[in-house]
Write a protein that holds these residues in place. Structure first.
Motif, short mmCIF file in Angstrom:
data_model
loop_
_atom_site.label_atom_id
_atom_site.label_comp_id
_atom_site.label_asym_id
_atom_site.label_seq_id
_atom_site.Cartn_x
_atom_site.Cartn_y
_atom_site.Cartn_z
N ARG A 1 -83.24 57.73 -72.91
CA ARG A 1 -82.98 56.58 -73.76
C ARG A 1 -83.73 55.38 -73.22
O ARG A 1 -83.73 55.11 -72.02
CB ARG A 1 -81.47 56.29 -73.82
N ASP A 2 -84.41 54.66 -74.10
CA ASP A 2 -85.25 53.52 -73.70
C ASP A 2 -84.46 52.51 -72.88
O ASP A 2 -83.28 52.22 -73.18
CB ASP A 2 -85.82 52.86 -74.95
N THR B 1 -88.95 60.49 -76.54
CA THR B 1 -89.32 61.90 -76.69
C THR B 1 -90.77 62.08 -76.26
O THR B 1 -91.53 61.10 -76.15
CB THR B 1 -89.16 62.34 -78.16
N GLY C 1 -82.23 64.36 -71.83
CA GLY C 1 -82.34 63.34 -72.88
C GLY C 1 -82.64 61.99 -72.26
O GLY C 1 -82.02 61.61 -71.24
N ASN D 1 -84.07 54.34 -80.05
CA ASN D 1 -84.00 54.16 -78.61
C ASN D 1 -84.26 55.44 -77.83
O ASN D 1 -84.32 55.41 -76.59
CB ASN D 1 -82.63 53.61 -78.21
N THR D 2 -84.37 56.57 -78.54
CA THR D 2 -84.58 57.84 -77.85
C THR D 2 -86.05 58.00 -77.48
O THR D 2 -86.95 57.80 -78.30
CB THR D 2 -84.14 59.01 -78.75
N VAL E 1 -79.84 55.11 -82.30
CA VAL E 1 -80.09 56.14 -81.28
C VAL E 1 -81.50 56.69 -81.43
O VAL E 1 -82.22 56.91 -80.44
CB VAL E 1 -79.05 57.27 -81.39
N GLY E 2 -81.92 56.91 -82.69
CA GLY E 2 -83.27 57.44 -82.91
C GLY E 2 -84.35 56.51 -82.42
O GLY E 2 -85.34 56.94 -81.82
N SER F 1 -79.68 60.15 -70.99
CA SER F 1 -78.50 60.22 -71.86
C SER F 1 -77.74 61.51 -71.63
O SER F 1 -76.51 61.56 -71.82
CB SER F 1 -78.92 60.10 -73.32
#
Length: 273
Positions: free
Chosen positions: A177-178, A154, A175, A151-152, A148-149, A167
């Protein structure tokens, strides 16, 4: 003439002959005489005297030896202490971060409690089972968190032209997500920088940033900051949004601007020209 077979009244009688007769006794066989001195099981000789303690009617065989203290037979000693390694492994197996250590101590404790050398085998077995399950769960959580980290998306790791799916979304945050830009996706990143860039862009357009809402800031700043390759995002077909590293953001905080379709449909291709 005297009878030669008549016993001499002046001669003492032989007690072994059992009576007044001569060399033969008139008593039944087994009474008196050389075979009748003591019956079996009586006092003195015979088997009764040997095993019965010389008492009348004594037992011929004594009872097996019994230990009055209840101890185990020789070579079968009971464990005297509880294995501390097994107990420690059981306790650690219940923790979220040391379950693997608990499982290892459980295997050690299993060896230490083998053949009842020590008490606590239940703790060793429990430590192994619970520790292995806890370890698998912990590994799964770590893998999920890392995935998750990575693919997140920010404000700190976003890149222009990167596509993402939402997300989650609420009134204060979103949120991302890639996602693959060639596949249907929710948004595309059109700008990444610092919040100071947003402040400057709003000021250049003649607005007071403190009097604008987040949507107004995004509409003014993001459409100004995007490059020429995203000229089409300024049409009514798309809407822009802004995501800051902190709320409220400081001048040095990272921000990103993203674009999505105004009708809510997904994007199906990169927006850059």
């Amino acid at each position: 003439m005297s009878n030669p077979y008549e016993p001499d009244p002046h001669k003492p009688q032989d007690p072994q002959q059992g009576g007044s007769g001569g060399g033969f006794s008139d008593q039944p066989y087994g009474q008196g005489g050389q075979y009748g001195g003591q019956q079996y099981g009586g006092q003195g000789g015979g088997y009764g005297g040997q095993y019965g303690g010389g008492q009348p009617g004594g037992q011929q065989f004594s009872a097996p030896y019994s230990n009055p203290f209840g101890a185990q037979p020789y070579g079968q000693q009971q464990p005297t202490s509880t294995d501390g390694v097994s107990i420690a492994g059981f306790v650690l197996s219940l923790t979220c971060c040391l379950s693997f250590v608990g499982a290892i101590l459980g295997f050690i404790g299993l060896s230490r409690t083998k053949n009842d050398q020590r008490k606590g085998r239940w703790a060793a077995v429990s430590a192994i089972v619970i520790g292995l399950i806890g370890t698998l769960v912990a590994v799964g959580v770590i893998v999920f968190a890392v995935t998750v980290g990575l693919n997140t998306v920010t404000p700190g790791n976003a890149e222009v032209g990167q596509c993402a799916d939402k997300s989650f979304e609420d009134d204060d945050a979103i949120g991302l997500r890639d996602a693959d830009c060639d596949e249907p996706h929710d948004v595309e990143i059109v700008y990444a920088g610092d919040y100071s860039d947003v402040e400057d862009a709003v000021a250049d357009e003649g607005f007071d940033i403190d009097e604008l809402s987040d949507n107004e800031i995004a509409g003014v700043a993001c459409t100004t900051l995007v490059g020429d390759e995203y000229s089409e995002v300024q049409t009514s077909e798309y809407v822009v949004g802004i995501l800051a590293e902190n709320v409220p953001p400081g001048s040095a905080d990272a921000i990103l601007c993203y674009v999505e379709r105004s009708d809510g449909d997904e994007l199906d291709a990169p927006l850059a020209d």
